[in-house]
Design an enzyme around this catalytic site. Structure first.
Site, mmCIF file in Angstrom:
data_model
loop_
_atom_site.group_PDB
_atom_site.id
_atom_site.type_symbol
_atom_site.label_atom_id
_atom_site.label_comp_id
_atom_site.label_asym_id
_atom_site.label_seq_id
_atom_site.Cartn_x
_atom_site.Cartn_y
_atom_site.Cartn_z
ATOM 1 N N ASP A 193 0.605 -1.279 -0.048
ATOM 2 C CA ASP A 193 0.092 0.026 0.098
ATOM 3 C C ASP A 193 0.791 1.237 0.012
ATOM 4 O O ASP A 193 1.846 1.317 0.593
ATOM 5 C CB ASP A 193 -0.829 -0.016 1.174
ATOM 6 C CG ASP A 193 -1.943 0.875 1.121
ATOM 7 O OD1 ASP A 193 -2.591 1.049 -0.071
ATOM 8 O OD2 ASP A 193 -2.670 1.515 2.141
ATOM 9 N N GLU A 277 -3.322 -1.947 -4.952
ATOM 10 C CA GLU A 277 -4.512 -1.417 -4.967
ATOM 11 C C GLU A 277 -4.523 -0.912 -6.430
ATOM 12 O O GLU A 277 -3.384 -0.491 -6.953
ATOM 13 C CB GLU A 277 -4.317 -0.214 -4.203
ATOM 14 C CG GLU A 277 -5.952 -0.066 -3.681
ATOM 15 C CD GLU A 277 -5.718 0.980 -2.211
ATOM 16 O OE1 GLU A 277 -6.667 1.222 -1.807
ATOM 17 O OE2 GLU A 277 -4.689 1.364 -2.141
ATOM 18 N N CYS A 333 -11.439 -8.604 11.652
ATOM 19 C CA CYS A 333 -12.585 -9.119 11.639
ATOM 20 C C CYS A 333 -13.541 -8.661 10.466
ATOM 21 O O CYS A 333 -14.533 -9.187 10.265
ATOM 22 C CB CYS A 333 -13.387 -8.774 13.035
ATOM 23 S SG CYS A 333 -13.725 -7.231 12.949
ATOM 24 N N CYS A 349 -10.606 -1.003 16.531
ATOM 25 C CA CYS A 349 -11.817 -1.654 16.011
ATOM 26 C C CYS A 349 -12.775 -1.812 17.112
ATOM 27 O O CYS A 349 -12.770 -2.167 18.087
ATOM 28 C CB CYS A 349 -11.652 -3.144 15.274
ATOM 29 S SG CYS A 349 -12.961 -3.862 14.764
ATOM 30 N N ASP A 359 -1.737 2.346 8.153
ATOM 31 C CA ASP A 359 -1.046 2.045 6.775
ATOM 32 C C ASP A 359 -0.855 0.424 6.648
ATOM 33 O O ASP A 359 -1.236 -0.318 5.663
ATOM 34 C CB ASP A 359 0.335 2.475 6.562
ATOM 35 C CG ASP A 359 0.265 4.226 6.341
ATOM 36 O OD1 ASP A 359 -1.032 4.332 5.866
ATOM 37 O OD2 ASP A 359 1.072 4.815 6.505
#
Ligand code: ZN
Length: 393
Positions: A193, A277, A333, A349, A359
């Site tokens: 990324d 990506e 998850c 999360c 990142d």
């Protein structure tokens, strides 16, 4: 079961005064031929005449050389002129196949190039040194050989950049063998990324490339450009300053290229499946500062190099679409926690309480796309599965 690939090798060259004069003339003629042929093609198109092929243009060029006003075309080697027509052909092909914009006229201000093929060039020894011979060029040209050529090159392109530096690119055929798998059992995956604090972030948690150097150079570029704007245009001082600006540009470009080469080689050596990506322009703009360091063009270059190298070495490249929102999704998850502004570097999360570096989490999501694709292609297209738009070609 090696396969033959073509690779480009670039070196700095140091033509002497006489050779520089000959090159300037050759560059000028190549540019003229390119622009003349482009004009001819455009006119033919507007008049709805038949499309001018390379062969048509080539024979018209021969006529042109005989005409009195354009006899000076005979003063330089004919090979680079023919190659200019080939370049135009290639530019149109890229345009028609949607890989590039419509060809435009070449300007005196841009990089100047001339390509030699076949017998129009070779490498010869002089005083124990390997030098470059070019057709019609007085003497042999000095080359700074920074690495060895694997085979006899099939073409040789000489360029002059706006800083006044000369380079040569040789295209060589080379045999490469696919790399062995990285693991005895299973496959290794990596998500790559664009980072914000680093140039690139890997799903392994590694951040590659410190953007500080680019920041410093960009600052330097800004200062030199400011200095240039204060000088009287066209004056000697202005010209000297213009070269200084061009040199900084070239240095940034070289460094970026070097970074990309090393990164892509290492990724291909270390992993079986590489996931990147598919970045759109919009996404690049969102990511603010990093767009300056690598940029749209740089990212496209990374993906292109990965495509090449994966093909050469038998690796798989997965190009993942942006929609799965890699920065918003928890890589543990799969929960999507909503939009996170760029200054949010770390987050937790709300569903599984995993703590993430922004990142690294995004890179891990990419790696998962690869694992989904490679292990369970049937999962593709289900609502919760990550979408994949491309794959190792
Ligand atoms: Zn979670």
């Amino acid at each position: 079961m090696g396969r033959e690939i073509k690779r480009t090798y670039r070196f700095r060259v140091y033509p002497n005064k006489e050779q520089r004069r000959e090159l300037a003339q050759t560059f000028g003629c190549c540019r003229w031929v390119y622009n003349w042929a482009l004009e001819k093609k455009k006119t033919a198109y507007h008049r709805e005449e038949e499309v001018l092929s390379y062969t048509d243009l080539s024979s018209r060029l021969t006529e042109k050389k005989r005409e009195e006003e354009t006899q000076w075309l005979q003063d330089v080697s004919s090979t680079p002129l023919q190659q200019s027509l080939r370049n135009l052909d290639r530019a149109f092909l890229n345009f028609f196949e949607d890989r590039a914009e419509h060809p435009t006229f070449k300007s005196k201000k841009g990089d100047q190039t001339a390509r030699y093929v076949g017998k129009a060039f070779d490498i010869r020894e002089e005083n124990d040194k390997q030098k470059l011979r070019l057709s019609r060029m007085p003497g042999l040209v000095n080359v700074r050989w920074s690495h060895e050529l694997p085979s006899k090159p099939s073409s040789c392109t000489v360029t002059k950049n706006s800083a006044g530096q000369y380079h040569v690119c040789f295209v060589c055929a080379e045999e490469v063998d696919p790399l062995p798998r990285t693991k005895e059992d299973g496959l290794s995956f990596v998500g790559v990324d664009l980072g914000i604090e680093s140039l690139v972030t890997l799903s392994t948690g590694e951040k590659v490339g410190n953007p500080r150097w680019f920041e410093n150079e960009r600052e330097r570029l800004r200062r030199e450009q400011q200095e240039l704007s204060r000088k009287e245009k066209g004056s000697n001082n202005w010209e000297r300053q213009r070269k200084r600006v061009a040199k900084v540009h070239q240095r940034i470009q070289d460094r970026r290229k070097d970074f990309i080469e090393k990164l892509t080689t290492r990724l291909v050596e270390d992993f079986d499946v590489i996931v990147v990506e598919n970045l759109s322009v919009k996404n690049m703009q969102q990511s603010g500062s990093l767009a300056h360091h690598i940029g749209q063009a740089g990212w496209a270059q990374i993906v292109r190099r990965l495509e090449d190298k994966c093909k050469w070495y038998g690796r798989t490249l997965v190009v993942a679409d942006k929609w799965f929102a890699s920065s918003q999704r928890c890589s543990e998850c799969g929960h999507i926690g909503g939009k996170k502004p760029l200054d949010v570097r770390e987050w937790t999360c709300s569903k599984c309480s995993a703590h993430h570096d922004r990142d690294i989490n995004a890179a891990k999501n990419l790696s998962r796309v690869g694992q989904t694709r490679i292990h369970a292609p049937g999962d593709l297209g289900k609502p919760d599965a990550f979408e994949v738009v491309g794959s190792g070609r």
